[in-house]
Every structure is written in C-alpha cells, then in structure tokens.
Design a protein around this motif. Sequence first.
Motif, PDB file in Angstrom:
ATOM      1  N   VAL A  84     -38.620 -21.588  20.519  1.00 38.25           N
ATOM      2  CA  VAL A  84     -38.712 -21.522  22.264  1.00 38.25           C
ATOM      3  C   VAL A  84     -39.124 -21.230  23.165  1.00 38.25           C
ATOM      4  CG1 VAL A  84     -35.862 -21.920  21.557  1.00 38.25           C
ATOM      5  CG2 VAL A  84     -36.659 -19.766  21.881  1.00 38.25           C
ATOM      6  N   ALA A  85     -39.185 -21.938  24.210  1.00 39.38           N
ATOM      7  CA  ALA A  85     -39.945 -21.571  25.308  1.00 39.38           C
ATOM      8  C   ALA A  85     -38.983 -21.491  26.784  1.00 39.38           C
ATOM      9  CB  ALA A  85     -40.470 -22.272  25.500  1.00 39.38           C
ATOM     10  N   LEU A  86     -38.827 -20.373  27.207  1.00 38.36           N
ATOM     11  CA  LEU A  86     -38.689 -20.210  28.539  1.00 38.36           C
ATOM     12  C   LEU A  86     -39.533 -19.649  29.054  1.00 38.36           C
ATOM     13  CD1 LEU A  86     -36.175 -18.914  29.867  1.00 38.36           C
ATOM     14  CD2 LEU A  86     -36.961 -16.335  29.472  1.00 38.36           C
ATOM     15  N   GLY A 137     -25.154 -28.246  30.627  1.00 43.33           N
ATOM     16  CA  GLY A 137     -24.854 -28.108  28.614  1.00 43.33           C
ATOM     17  C   GLY A 137     -26.227 -28.716  28.243  1.00 43.33           C
ATOM     18  N   MET A 138     -26.210 -28.435  27.017  1.00 40.87           N
ATOM     19  CA  MET A 138     -27.466 -28.776  25.853  1.00 40.87           C
ATOM     20  C   MET A 138     -28.134 -30.322  25.600  1.00 40.87           C
ATOM     21  SD  MET A 138     -28.048 -26.943  22.065  1.00 40.87           S
ATOM     22  CE  MET A 138     -28.266 -25.567  22.567  1.00 40.87           C
ATOM     23  N   ARG A 165     -35.279 -22.442  32.930  1.00 37.55           N
ATOM     24  CA  ARG A 165     -34.898 -23.645  31.676  1.00 37.55           C
ATOM     25  C   ARG A 165     -35.795 -23.088  29.979  1.00 37.55           C
ATOM     26  NH1 ARG A 165     -35.950 -29.788  32.004  1.00 37.55           N
ATOM     27  NH2 ARG A 165     -36.680 -30.493  30.260  1.00 37.55           N
ATOM     28  N   LEU A 166     -34.652 -23.520  29.490  1.00 35.67           N
ATOM     29  CA  LEU A 166     -35.216 -23.323  27.637  1.00 35.67           C
ATOM     30  C   LEU A 166     -35.131 -24.339  26.934  1.00 35.67           C
ATOM     31  CD1 LEU A 166     -34.005 -20.532  25.580  1.00 35.67           C
ATOM     32  CD2 LEU A 166     -33.781 -22.703  25.022  1.00 35.67           C
ATOM     33  N   THR A 167     -36.605 -24.015  26.133  1.00 33.80           N
ATOM     34  CA  THR A 167     -37.140 -25.644  25.711  1.00 33.80           C
ATOM     35  C   THR A 167     -37.014 -25.020  24.058  1.00 33.80           C
ATOM     36  OG1 THR A 167     -37.700 -26.756  27.557  1.00 33.80           O
ATOM     37  CG2 THR A 167     -37.816 -27.806  25.223  1.00 33.80           C
ATOM     38  N   HIS A 193     -33.465 -28.577  24.999  1.00 31.61           N
ATOM     39  CA  HIS A 193     -33.196 -28.125  26.433  1.00 31.61           C
ATOM     40  C   HIS A 193     -31.987 -28.063  26.939  1.00 31.61           C
ATOM     41  CE1 HIS A 193     -34.060 -31.992  28.509  1.00 31.61           C
ATOM     42  NE2 HIS A 193     -33.098 -31.124  29.763  1.00 31.61           N
ATOM     43  N   TYR A 194     -32.164 -26.677  27.754  1.00 32.10           N
ATOM     44  CA  TYR A 194     -31.090 -27.002  28.440  1.00 32.10           C
ATOM     45  C   TYR A 194     -31.141 -25.562  29.707  1.00 32.10           C
ATOM     46  CZ  TYR A 194     -29.861 -22.553  26.268  1.00 32.10           C
ATOM     47  OH  TYR A 194     -29.876 -20.928  25.274  1.00 32.10           O
ATOM     48  N   GLU A 195     -30.496 -25.119  30.772  1.00 28.10           N
ATOM     49  CA  GLU A 195     -30.747 -24.734  32.011  1.00 28.10           C
ATOM     50  C   GLU A 195     -29.931 -22.986  31.394  1.00 28.10           C
ATOM     51  OE1 GLU A 195     -28.843 -23.635  36.819  1.00 28.10           O
ATOM     52  OE2 GLU A 195     -28.723 -25.694  36.093  1.00 28.10           O
ATOM     53  N   VAL A 196     -30.548 -22.482  31.667  1.00 26.66           N
ATOM     54  CA  VAL A 196     -29.157 -21.322  31.292  1.00 26.66           C
ATOM     55  C   VAL A 196     -28.643 -20.391  32.267  1.00 26.66           C
ATOM     56  CG1 VAL A 196     -29.244 -18.701  30.729  1.00 26.66           C
ATOM     57  CG2 VAL A 196     -31.352 -19.391  29.816  1.00 26.66           C
TER      58      VAL A 196
END
Length: 687
Positions: A82-84, A141-142, A90-92, A189-192
């Motif tokens: 994962v990358a933040l 959401g995801m 945004r986490l991908t 991906h999603y928004e924390v």
Amino acid sequence: MRISKPRYRAATKPLLRASAATGLATFLVAAAPSPPPAQTGPEPAHIFAPIDYPTAINRYRSADGTPGPDYWRNRADYRIEVALDAPTHRLTGRETITYRNNSPSSLNVLWMQLDQNIYRETSRGAAAMPARFKAHGHTEGMQIDHVALLDAHGKEITVTPLISDTRMQIALPAPLPPASTISFSVSWHYEVPGIWGGRTAVTPSRNGNIFEIAQFYPRMAVFDDLRGWDTAPYLGGEFYLDYGDIDYRVTVPSNFLVVGSGALLNESEVLTAQERQRLAQARTSEKRILIRSQADTEAASHLGASGTHSWHFFMPNTRDVAFVASAALLWDAARLDLPPISPAPGLKPVPRLAMSVYPVEGIGPQAWDRSTEYVKHSIEYFSSSWYPYPWATAINVGGHGAGMEYPGIVFDGMQDRDAKLFWITTHELGHGWFPMIVGSNERRHGFMDEGFNTFIDSLASQHFNKGEFAPKQDGEYAPDTGKPADDIVRILTDPVYDPLMTASTIPGHGNRHAMAYFKAAYGLELLRSQILGPERFDRAFRHYIAVWAFKHPTPSDFFRLMESDAGEDLSWFWRGWYFENRSPDYALDAIDYPDHDPAKGVSLTISNKGWLPLPVTLAVTREDGSVERLVIPTEVWSGGNTHVVTLKGGSPVRNATIDPDHAIPDVDRSNNALSPPPLSASPSFSH
C-alpha cells in the motif's frame, strides 16, 4: 474496544422477534425447551432443567467442548503493498491472496469484506447510524480497481466481482475442491476518513497528522462449519476473520514513522543509525528506551527529508494487521520478558518488544511516559496467566482515541492519562487473546471477546504494581463504585436489557457495554470465585484458550468445555446469566431456638426469591463474639424455595447475615440480615 461512561436506561424497549424469513432465526437461541416463565416466584423445575445448547455436537465439535476429530478451518495468506498519499489522504493498494480450502465442501464463490464501504452514503451502516454520518459526511468507500485469478504460472485471469455493501463476491470459473488452494489479486484505493472515521482516521496533532490505518485491505470472509460463508455486513460493530501469514509493505513520505502489526523486516532501509542503536538497546532493557524523541520529531531528523520509503512488516498466523503512520510520532520501547521468536521464516530469533508511539501531546509522567510499562505488564501477565503471546511486538498508539484493537497493535487516545490509560491499554491489548488468539465470532457473539477480555483485565488491575489501579472501575466494569456485585444490580433489574446470548447483529437496548463487557465479565468472575473456585476455573479456562487458539469456538463450545473440565452441571448458571436475565435474591426469614433454648441449637430459615440461586455465604455472629460462616450450595434450591440451616447449640445469636461480603449480586439486600430480640421475648423472630 473503547467505551464511554455507560447510560443504563433506554426510553423504550421494542419487542424482538425473529423468523426464518428474516434470516435472523439462526442468530437467536433458545434458553430452554420452553420459554422462560414470567417473573413470578422461582420455579426449580425451570431453573434446573437440562439445557439444549445452540450448536450441535458432531465430528467438528465434541461433547467436551473441544474441537472434534474432523474440525477444520480455512486459511488466507496475504502479500500486500500500500502507498499513502498524505496530502490527499488517499491510500492505494494491491494484494495477492493465497486461499486454502480445508473444508469438506467445494467452493463456487469467494467472499471478501470491504469494510471501508461503511463510509459510503448508501451503506447499510450509514442508514443504521445516520447521525454519525450526517455530522461528518461520507467517502466513496473502497474503490476496487482490478480483480484477477492467478493460474499455476502466475498469469492473471481478470474477473468482475459482485459488490454488495461491505461485501465482495468473486465467482470462480470452476469450484475450488477440498484440500486445494487458489491465488488471486485485488487492486484498490480509498480516501482515509478524518477523525470521524473512528477506528481508522486522520487525526491532527501539533506536529502533523496521524494516520491510523485499519480495515485497509479487502479481507477474506470466513467459511466455517456453522453457516458456510459468514457474510454478515459491517455495520460498525466487530469482526470475524480467518488466520494466515500477512507480509505487507507501506510506502509513505520519508520523514514518516510507520509502526505496524508484526515485525519490521527492513530496519536498515527506513531507520537512522541512531534509531537502530536505540532499538537494539531497547531489546535488552526492562525500562523504556526513547527511540524517537521529541527533539528528533520536531527536528524532522527521521531518515530522509523528501521522497518516500517503504516499510516492510511480517506477521505470522494472524487474522489481521493494522498500522499507524506520521511524522509527529515519538517512539519508545522495552524488552518483553518472553522467549525470543523469529520475526519471519528463515530469520534468527530476536527478543520481543513492548512499544508505544504518540505525539508530544501525550508526554507526561502519568501519561504516555508510562504506556510501555503498561504494555509490558499486560503482555507478560496475560502470557503467564493464560496463554503465551505469539507475536514479535505489542504496540500502543496514542492518536485519535478510538480504543480499538488489532493483532499486535491497539489504537488509544493521545490525551489518555492516569488509571484511564492503564485500563484502556490493558483492555485493548487483552483483545490479543480474545478474539485475536481465540478467534470467536465477535460480530455475532460480542460477549465472547469483550466480556472474556474485560474479565482478564479486572484481574490484571489487581496484579499490576500491587494494585495501583485496582479495582478496575471504568465504563467497562463496575463503573459506579468499583464493586461489581453492587454495580450490576441496576442492570439485572432493568428490563431494557436483552440477554447476553442475543446475537450482536441485532441492535441492543440500553447501554450495550453494560452487557457484553460488564455482565459478561462479571459472569466469569462469579464462576471463578463463587461457583468453581480459582483452581478449577483457571485450569479449565486455560484449556479452553489452548484448544481453541487460532480456531473458531462458539458459546456452546465454551459452556461444554467449562462443564466438562470443571466437573459441574452448570446449566442453571448458563441459563440464568447468559440465556436469560436472571438474578439472585435471598431473604433471611427467621431465627429459632428449640424450646427457646440456644444451648439446644439454632435454626435459620432462608428463602430463595430469585431465579439465579448462586452459592451464598451465611454468617452467624454469637453473643460471645464467635462467628460461624457456611456456604449454602445451589443444589438446596432444586427441591423448593425454602431452606432451614441448623447450627449446634451455644451462645445466643447476636445477628445473622446472608452474603455479608457482597460477593454475589443479591438484588434486594433489605431482608438479608436479622438480629433476634432478647431471649426473654418471643421464642422466634422473623421478618
């Protein structure tokens, strides 16, 4: 997980019903062959009737409460990257899952959990908790970018998943037979969410945002011997997960510290030489060693000032992982006095670590300066008392304050202090045993993780530093006075509460923590101190943990094992405390002397007015100052609701008291004591 101070009353109590059409019938259980009687006088025939446990005995689950000879559990191993992106939150991610079907069934589909979808505007969770989302908004959401099955050569075969709320189904081109394995990949991906995200959040601090990242990857649902695929949607409650090895990498800005579940495998790539030196010192220290200090944090001295770095973690035989990432975190650690273990296959064993990370807001001699001391005690005490801790690290995070647990890491509050910090740290880390080691279905049977954990927490409070924070008295346990026998009475007498065995998927009434935490924990304390005794209870409870470690027990398995190991028919207790909301209520009715002569003996008449006849102590004090104490066992009430205790002759009775130590939750103590009049008065005295 963390709770707030309880409110014990609800305005109304809707009736609960279930039918096969709703699909909820399998969640609810019967307390006995017939419905419980109305609250009239106790009926021994009901109290002591045999009980039918909800889960049947079969080849998977034995009559003694242990796993049966054919018990099985599926396995899921993950490789995650994962990358933040800190500015956009945004986490991908991308993961490869290797899933082994150990069941006797062929699987046509796979089910996964997408818990981030609870933050969608259209989610079932948003509908169930509209106030929470109305105040804070939503995310998308995801977002699933790609799903592919992998053939034997690693070639991808793209598939289109079916997403339903917080679940995702993958239809297989051919059934997955028993004793076989499948691998597949998922990209997303999603928004924390911000602080309103609760269990996973972005929290501002003086020196930067703190990213507490959980439920961040698509996770396998459990396929078990009870329901097949257990796909209860995520409504903001708890979780049910299978076990496997999780190998994961987290890419963040270079000045960030990342601390996550499991062992950090690439220290030389992400830590400064000074940090590595301090970490090595911590592995031999009984006291905390500051690895990243306030000066380090504010000077931005962490390795690299630009670009990104990837932190590599590995955790074996776990049901989940979580991590925290921030440039604002201080970091300290100390040695865990447990045998060294290998951080990953093929690596040599190393000492294990208790660790804490927190922003400068948490600094203080009775605040996060003591966190690692609490972590160390919790892990070592629970390991010696119940079952050895299996992982390389145990981490307490001071952030948003969700009070939430994950294997090897817990999320607490940067502002927590004093006893509150000790209790929340101990509670969240105690979840390492329930449900992280003993993998009960907390989404359906919350008392099996919250209550069991709160119980061992209460014992840890007594043990720590000669009882510095004892007794446990917080929103989880004995919140009013710290005396559980007294504080539980208002819960036992309030009709708003549903029984402990009501499925956690059904919204509770009243304060849910009063039941799943307090009542469930106190039930074990009553079993230990008043019914079985510590020696029998502790041996049986350790056995339960050992045989169900990394497996999925049900309440029925627990009930059966405790009865079998302890050598007691406890159906009356399970029925009254777990399947129904019953309580003890005794009365001392009369004190009599034969022929009005105490030298000939004394008779004390006691009546049972409650539906939960716990063993109870009767204390009789004579005029000469002598005290006689005897325990009236539960069995005397199987033949009726009146019992006469006869004592030898001697000095006249000054007074007599039922339950003088407040050891049981007698709901009406107004009739528990008698002081007879002088002998020159009437020959007997009664209420």
